[in-house]
Design a protein around this motif. Structure first.
Motif, short mmCIF file in Angstrom:
data_model
loop_
_atom_site.label_atom_id
_atom_site.label_comp_id
_atom_site.label_asym_id
_atom_site.label_seq_id
_atom_site.Cartn_x
_atom_site.Cartn_y
_atom_site.Cartn_z
N THR A 1 -0.62 6.33 13.21
CA THR A 1 -0.21 4.99 13.66
C THR A 1 0.34 4.16 12.50
OG1 THR A 1 -1.99 5.11 15.28
CG2 THR A 1 -1.02 2.95 14.95
N TRP A 2 0.10 4.59 11.26
CA TRP A 2 0.46 3.78 10.10
C TRP A 2 1.94 3.40 10.04
CZ3 TRP A 2 -0.66 0.42 6.61
CH2 TRP A 2 0.16 0.26 5.49
N PRO A 3 2.90 4.33 10.24
CA PRO A 3 4.31 3.94 10.10
C PRO A 3 4.71 2.80 11.05
CG PRO A 3 4.11 6.33 10.08
CD PRO A 3 2.78 5.80 10.48
N LEU B 1 0.83 -1.20 0.00
CA LEU B 1 0.00 0.00 0.00
C LEU B 1 0.87 1.26 0.00
CD1 LEU B 1 -2.91 -0.67 2.55
CD2 LEU B 1 -3.09 -0.46 0.07
N PRO B 2 0.50 2.28 -0.75
CA PRO B 2 1.22 3.56 -0.67
C PRO B 2 1.06 4.17 0.72
CG PRO B 2 -0.14 3.45 -2.65
CD PRO B 2 -0.52 2.28 -1.81
N GLY B 3 2.03 4.95 1.11
CA GLY B 3 2.00 5.55 2.44
C GLY B 3 0.79 6.43 2.67
N GLY B 4 0.34 7.13 1.62
CA GLY B 4 -0.82 8.00 1.77
C GLY B 4 -2.08 7.23 2.09
N VAL B 5 -2.25 6.08 1.43
CA VAL B 5 -3.42 5.24 1.71
C VAL B 5 -3.35 4.69 3.14
CG1 VAL B 5 -4.68 3.17 1.00
CG2 VAL B 5 -3.65 4.65 -0.72
N GLY B 6 -2.15 4.28 3.53
CA GLY B 6 -1.99 3.76 4.89
C GLY B 6 -2.30 4.81 5.95
N ARG B 7 -1.84 6.01 5.73
CA ARG B 7 -2.13 7.08 6.70
C ARG B 7 -3.61 7.43 6.72
NH1 ARG B 7 1.97 9.76 9.05
NH2 ARG B 7 4.10 9.30 8.32
N HIS B 8 -4.29 7.30 5.57
CA HIS B 8 -5.73 7.53 5.55
C HIS B 8 -6.47 6.49 6.37
CE1 HIS B 8 -9.58 8.92 3.99
NE2 HIS B 8 -9.90 7.66 3.70
#
Length: 417
Positions: free
Chosen positions: A309-311, A297-304
């Protein structure tokens, strides 16, 4: 109903039930203030625990039932009546205890006590229709529940108190309960009620309740304990990573809760064990594929999805994905044990739930948050190995016990005159 259709309906039903629970919380969060949503979440957590206990005590032993059709229908009718009566007694005690207490939380708990027979009764219907090999009726009831619950909550005003939301949520389940009860009445009317069987000392539900308590409470309390005495980041990171695997939890719950009636269609124990092993491979591969998709998953999607907490959660994906692959194997091993000898699962659950806590703590001390995640993975691996070792032992013992009978039957002149 064909096996593939039954499997599809069972998984879909579990997915609808899980989706309902998620959307209820999301809708309540949008309607409530921060304080009221905290109260609603606390009450909903109490309901979740009671729901798990009810399913373990009544539902899971029910889906293991075999025998004549009248006997099974009578057991299903008895399970529903027992759940309604027990929930009514427990709900009355809860409401009566909270009635004189001040505060919005007490009022919300009192509302839960009033609607408890409705929500627990509807959940028992899912196990009933699975036992009767009619999962499409369970799916119909849960779809109706989803529509009614969301429709009733959607028209509530913003800022509605937690007690009102709990009452509306519970009462909106009533149409689904009435529909399920009418469908069951057509198939189980006239069968005898045997409520005392559910209160006997040897009832399997007692063992399953202990398994539920040990398997769920131990892991959650250990993670919270590490967050309290160590780094609070442990709780957020592990919970964030686990949240991403929510769809797999739906599949695992479907396998343990509704797998026995489907595997019971097979002719002998060997075929059931092979089917459980095949299912273990499929679910493990699914877990690996899901973990791979999340890792890409791209980082932007994960942060959404998880925000800040995503990282930390993304760094745990290899360990959590491996853990869920092992959980898939262990879940299907427990399913096979439930079919072979349901009394053998309690010791495995207790021993390896405690072992998982030890691995979690040791991993955290050695490697921080990633070490804790790999500790949980190691605990799941050990549990899966122990489960299938027990399955292999029971299968060999059953084959050995039947071998002399087969040999005697094959001797010349051994047949009846």
């Amino acid at each position: 109903m064909r096996a593939r259709t039954a499997i599809g309906c069972s998984v879909a039903d579990q997915g609808v039930a899980a989706l309902t629970n998620i959307l209820v919380l999301v809708t309540a969060a949008r309607l409530s203030t921060v304080a009221d949503f905290a109260r609603f979440s606390a009450v909903y957590l109490v309901f979740t625990v009671l729901l798990g206990v009810s399913g373990a005590y009544t539902g899971q032993p029910l889906v293991l039932r075999r025998g004549g059709s009248d006997e099974v229908r009578g057991a299903c009718r008895s399970a529903v009546v027992f759940t309604l009566l027990a929930a009514a007694v427990l709900g009355a005690l809860l409401a009566g205890t909270c009635l004189p207490l001040p505060g919005a939380t007490a009022h919300a708990l009192m509302a839960l006590g009033l609607v408890l027979p409705v929500v627990l009764g509807q959940d028992t219907m899912r196990y009933v229709f699975s036992t009767l090999h009619l999962p499409h009726l369970a799916l119909a009831g849960d779809v109706l529940r989803l529509v009614c619950v969301l429709g009733a909550l959607a028209v509530q005003p913003h800022g509605a108190p937690a007690a009102r939301l709990v009452l509306v949520w519970g009462l909106s389940t009533l149409p689904a309960l009435l529909l399920s009860a009418a469908l069951l009445h057509r198939r189980a009317a006239g069968t005898p009620l045997r409520l005392r069987v559910l209160l006997r000392r040897g009832h399997l539900g007692r063992r399953f309740v202990v398994e539920f308590a040990v398997g769920n409470a131990t892991g959650q309390l250990s993670v919270l304990g590490l967050g309290a005495v160590g780094n609070p980041l442990v709780v957020g990171a592990l919970r964030g990573a686990t949240t991403l695997f929510g769809p797999l939890n739906v599949l695992f719950t479907s396998a343990t809760g509704f797998g026995p009636p489907l595997l019971g269609r097979l002719a002998d124990e060997r075929r059931r064990v092979r089917a459980a092993a095949t299912l273990a491979g499929v679910l493990a591969a699914t877990a690996a594929a899901w973990a791979t998709a999340l890792a890409l998953l791209p980082g932007g999607v994960g942060r959404h999805l998880l925000g800040d907490t995503w990282p930390t959660a993304a760094a745990l994906l290899p360990a959590t994905g491996s853990q869920y692959a092992a959980m898939a194997v262990g879940t299907c091993g427990l399913l096979a044990l439930r079919m072979l000898d349901p009394r053998t699962t309690l010791s495995i659950q207790v021993v390896f739930s405690l072992a998982a806590v030890a691995f979690l703590t040791g991993g955290y001390l050695l490697g921080g948050v990633p070490g804790a995640a790999w500790g949980l993975c190691l605990g799941s691996v050990c549990k899966a190995v122990a489960t299938w070792t027990r399955v292999a032992g029971l299968t060999r013992r059953t084959a050995f016990e039947r071998a002399p009978l087969s040999a005697d039957a094959a001797r010349p002149g051994s047949g009846s005159l």
